[in-house]
Motif scaffolding. Structure first.
Motif, PDB file in Angstrom:
ATOM      1  N   CYS A  84       1.659  -2.403  -7.001  1.00 60.33           N
ATOM      2  CA  CYS A  84       1.895  -3.186  -5.610  1.00 60.33           C
ATOM      3  C   CYS A  84       0.934  -2.598  -4.608  1.00 60.33           C
ATOM      4  O   CYS A  84       0.622  -1.543  -4.376  1.00 60.33           O
ATOM      5  N   CYS A  96       5.271  -3.359  -0.102  1.00 56.77           N
ATOM      6  CA  CYS A  96       5.327  -2.326  -1.289  1.00 56.77           C
ATOM      7  C   CYS A  96       6.018  -1.054  -0.958  1.00 56.77           C
ATOM      8  O   CYS A  96       5.837  -0.525   0.413  1.00 56.77           O
ATOM      9  N   ILE A 138      -0.809  -7.610  -6.387  1.00 54.66           N
ATOM     10  CA  ILE A 138      -0.807  -6.196  -7.199  1.00 54.66           C
ATOM     11  C   ILE A 138      -2.099  -6.109  -7.829  1.00 54.66           C
ATOM     12  O   ILE A 138      -3.061  -6.762  -7.889  1.00 54.66           O
TER      13      ILE A 138
END
Length: 144
Positions: A84, A96, A138
């Motif tokens: 993340c 995250c 990501i």
């Protein structure tokens, strides 16, 4: 007795050389794989059937591949390291959980219109980000 010590020393030296060589080669191989940026979403149980394994249970650290990585089913069984990197404009601004990276196995094909590059299982998504965010940015790479 001296011959036995020499053989033992040779065996240990060879084992360490082979192990070191394997570690260096696998580290190089992992580093040689390019990281790609994308987005991740998640889907909820049940996780079967899947396009790759039918009704065979593959656990919960799994994902569905979007068309970007599906490659006519060649992605089935591939493992990806997913990190993340940030939130999107949708949902939670800082989703995250630290700098967590997880490894998932591709077991399915994300349906047409999939909102993410990789559609993680709910459990996999929750291990790296706040599920309330829904979509995260990501980086990912093939994990061997």
């Amino acid at each position: 007795m001296a011959t036995m010590a020499v053989k033992f020393h040779y065996s240990i030296t060879m084992a360490l050389t082979v192990t070191t060589s394997c570690l260096i080669n696998s580290t190089y191989f992992l580093q040689a794989q390019a990281q790609t940026d994308g987005t991740a979403t998640y889907y909820t149980p049940p996780y079967t059937p899947s396009a790759c394994y039918g009704y065979e249970d593959q656990g919960v650290m799994i994902a569905a591949a979007s068309d970007a990585i599906w490659n006519n089913g060649a992605a089935c069984g591939q493992s990806y390291a997913v990190t993340c990197t940030s939130g999107t404009n949708e949902g939670t601004p800082h989703p995250c959980w630290g700098s967590s990276t997880l490894t998932v196995k591709i077991v399915d094909h994300c349906p047409s219109g999939c909102r993410g590059t990789i559609d993680l299982s709910q459990e996999a998504f929750a291990s790296i980000a706040d599920p309330n965010s829904g979509v995260i940015n990501i980086s990912y790479q093939t994990y061997v």
